[in-house]
Write an enzyme that holds these catalytic residues in place. Sequence first.
Site, short mmCIF file in Angstrom:
data_model
loop_
_atom_site.label_atom_id
_atom_site.label_comp_id
_atom_site.label_asym_id
_atom_site.label_seq_id
_atom_site.Cartn_x
_atom_site.Cartn_y
_atom_site.Cartn_z
N THR A 1 -14.84 -2.91 -6.72
CA THR A 1 -15.04 -2.98 -5.62
C THR A 1 -16.18 -2.77 -5.49
O THR A 1 -16.92 -3.71 -4.41
CB THR A 1 -15.04 -1.49 -4.32
OG1 THR A 1 -13.00 -1.73 -5.32
CG2 THR A 1 -14.35 -1.96 -3.33
N GLY A 21 -5.13 2.53 -7.17
CA GLY A 21 -6.13 3.35 -6.49
C GLY A 21 -7.04 3.71 -5.43
O GLY A 21 -6.43 2.37 -4.99
N ASP A 22 -7.32 4.94 -4.34
CA ASP A 22 -7.41 4.37 -3.35
C ASP A 22 -8.93 6.04 -3.31
O ASP A 22 -8.63 6.60 -4.24
CB ASP A 22 -6.73 3.29 -2.27
CG ASP A 22 -7.10 3.25 -0.82
OD1 ASP A 22 -7.66 2.59 -0.74
OD2 ASP A 22 -7.57 4.38 -0.21
N ASN A 69 -16.01 6.46 -4.86
CA ASN A 69 -15.90 5.50 -5.91
C ASN A 69 -16.53 3.82 -5.32
O ASN A 69 -18.08 3.53 -5.99
CB ASN A 69 -14.47 5.03 -6.19
CG ASN A 69 -14.29 3.84 -7.28
OD1 ASN A 69 -14.13 2.33 -6.87
ND2 ASN A 69 -15.02 3.91 -8.70
N SER A 87 -7.88 -5.82 -10.51
CA SER A 87 -6.76 -5.09 -10.81
C SER A 87 -5.95 -5.78 -11.42
O SER A 87 -5.19 -5.85 -12.45
CB SER A 87 -6.25 -4.02 -9.94
OG SER A 87 -6.40 -2.68 -9.27
N LYS A 130 1.30 -1.12 -0.17
CA LYS A 130 0.13 0.10 0.31
C LYS A 130 0.71 0.94 0.13
O LYS A 130 1.90 0.93 0.53
CB LYS A 130 -0.42 -0.10 1.49
CG LYS A 130 -2.39 0.77 1.16
CD LYS A 130 -3.57 0.04 0.61
CE LYS A 130 -4.26 1.25 0.27
NZ LYS A 130 -5.77 0.20 -0.20
P1 NDP Z 1 -12.84 8.01 -2.72
O1 NDP Z 1 -12.16 8.96 -3.04
O2 NDP Z 1 -13.77 7.64 -4.13
O3 NDP Z 1 -14.73 8.31 -1.74
C1 NDP Z 1 -13.51 8.28 -0.82
C2 NDP Z 1 -15.30 8.77 0.61
O4 NDP Z 1 -14.75 8.10 1.47
C3 NDP Z 1 -15.59 10.18 -0.23
O5 NDP Z 1 -16.87 10.71 -0.33
C4 NDP Z 1 -14.87 10.65 1.23
O6 NDP Z 1 -15.97 11.73 1.49
C5 NDP Z 1 -15.64 9.15 1.89
N1 NDP Z 1 -15.08 9.35 3.32
C6 NDP Z 1 -13.26 9.54 3.13
N2 NDP Z 1 -12.44 9.46 4.55
C7 NDP Z 1 -13.00 9.84 4.88
C8 NDP Z 1 -13.49 10.26 6.42
N3 NDP Z 1 -11.86 10.17 7.06
N4 NDP Z 1 -14.85 10.46 7.27
C9 NDP Z 1 -15.95 10.58 7.21
N5 NDP Z 1 -16.13 10.30 4.92
C10 NDP Z 1 -14.61 9.92 4.49
O7 NDP Z 1 -12.55 6.36 -1.79
P2 NDP Z 1 -12.97 5.10 -2.46
O8 NDP Z 1 -14.36 4.59 -2.93
O9 NDP Z 1 -11.89 4.41 -3.15
O10 NDP Z 1 -12.46 4.21 -1.14
C11 NDP Z 1 -13.13 3.99 -0.02
C12 NDP Z 1 -13.03 3.00 1.09
O11 NDP Z 1 -13.13 1.87 0.10
C13 NDP Z 1 -11.71 3.33 2.06
O12 NDP Z 1 -11.55 2.64 2.83
C14 NDP Z 1 -10.63 2.14 0.85
O13 NDP Z 1 -9.60 1.92 1.34
C15 NDP Z 1 -11.58 1.16 0.45
N6 NDP Z 1 -11.37 0.56 -0.97
C16 NDP Z 1 -11.28 0.59 -2.08
C17 NDP Z 1 -11.46 0.12 -3.50
C18 NDP Z 1 -10.88 0.53 -4.85
O14 NDP Z 1 -10.84 0.05 -5.39
N7 NDP Z 1 -11.54 1.73 -4.41
C19 NDP Z 1 -10.32 -1.46 -2.96
C20 NDP Z 1 -10.73 -2.08 -1.48
C21 NDP Z 1 -11.30 -0.39 -0.75
P3 NDP Z 1 -14.71 13.41 1.67
O15 NDP Z 1 -15.00 13.58 -0.22
O16 NDP Z 1 -15.98 14.39 2.19
O17 NDP Z 1 -13.40 13.13 1.62
#
Ligand code: NDP
Length: 447
Positions: free
Chosen positions: A212, A167-168, A243, A379, A128
Amino acid sequence: MALTQRLEAIYQDVIKRNPGEAEFHQAVKEVLDSLGPVFVKYPDYAEAKIIERICEPERQLIFRVPWQDDRGEVQINRGFRVQFNSALGPYKGGLRFHPSVYLGIIKFLGFEQIFKNSLTGLPIGGAKGGSDFDPKGKSDGEVMRFCQSFMTELWRIIGEYTDVPAGDIGVGGREIGFMFGQYKRLTNKFESGVITGKGLVYGGSQVRTEATGYGCVYFVEEMLRHRKNGLKGKKVVVSGSGNVAIYTTEKVHQLGGKVIALSDSNGVIHDERGLNLDRIKILKEVERRRIKDYCEYHRSARFIPNGNIWDIPCDVAFPSATENEVTGKDARKLVKNGCIAIGEGANMPTTPEGVKVFIDAGIAYGPGKAANAGGVATSGLEMQQNASREAWGFAETDAKLHAIMRNVHQICSEAAEEFGSPGNLVNGANIAGFLKVARAMSAQGVV
Ligand code: NDP
């Protein structure tokens, strides 16, 4: 030394060697808590100190990322890449750009990734990376300059056969494109397999954007199917609006469920009649706006500033924002309100107390390591297509994702059963993920 004492000693050593990294400690503890029965059956793994070795990353890089903002001012961020384990294949795991990022977050995510990647059945190790850079409110030019500077350091340690980022949080198609462009420039190679989540026109895979979220819904559907139930007609809440949340919502709607709430770090939108995903996509993916703006277009929806999404009664919940967003209190509320299933799109979104509530209540609980494995699995499919210079269609790729998620569910269920905790997919995921890595590590000697 008795087994529980031995595992406790390993945990205490991890705390001592990695001070101040609370999220990493939490992720390690959860895995250790599942492994007791494994060491009874396979004492050789304890003898060979497999778990001690798994807890120590193979390599960690921390670097300076200087860049200039639109006013010409110099900004400095910190970049990370933790290459945790390569027993099963090249290191693989996403990059997170968020102000909360520090070494402990990257290590917890990298550690989880080892087991998750193992569960997919694909030949990928765990890693990571990321930065404390906040893409929110930055112009495209600023994001590009940051990504180029980040890659100017990272390129030295990645490669198709070495380490493959993706990405993440805060890293989507735009950021991946900028980083791939810079990698190509620095190496003078079009090495498609060096990064995943690429755009479709330059080596990306169909379904990677959706993977995801779709995968998490497939996993929940599978858990429910085993309980003679399904998502059709269910009321669903999904935290986040990024996402994972967006494509979870899309698949829930396709399967006949109704998503009634989404959120971001400013609050929650709620509409009992169901949310309009097309509008959400325009706001979030095209215009990069905030979730509260949804209410400008849909009068029946309300915005709850700083609201707690878990207060909203639902049948199924998908925590899809960030770590530790579901506390013990939230978990009790969800169960009390009649929630029958949890699918963790996010990584480690439930606190240990919350996990215990779900397990004790006997509801269908899909831990992130298993439930959100569809992203990295696709991926892996992107890497396969890059290696063979092929591009599969959407339906074909989606079918492969679906099959992988069913298989992840099956191997977790079987491991839970075999090692004495039927139905407990936390134990099942940790044990099944661990065993494959442990076998590979044993075969490869002391490395
Ligand atoms: P994005 O950046 O696309 O979206 C993240 C979302 O979560 C946003 O709406 C954001 O709100 C909110 N968020 C993030 N941090 C916080 C926080 N500290 N408190 C409140 N809201 C928060 O990320 P993803 O959708 O890609 O990722 C979301 C989760 O899924 C993560 O835990 C990631 O590790 C996990 N994940 C993602 C994968 C992927 O393929 N993308 C694969 C496997 C797991 P705001 O805009 O206000 O920050």
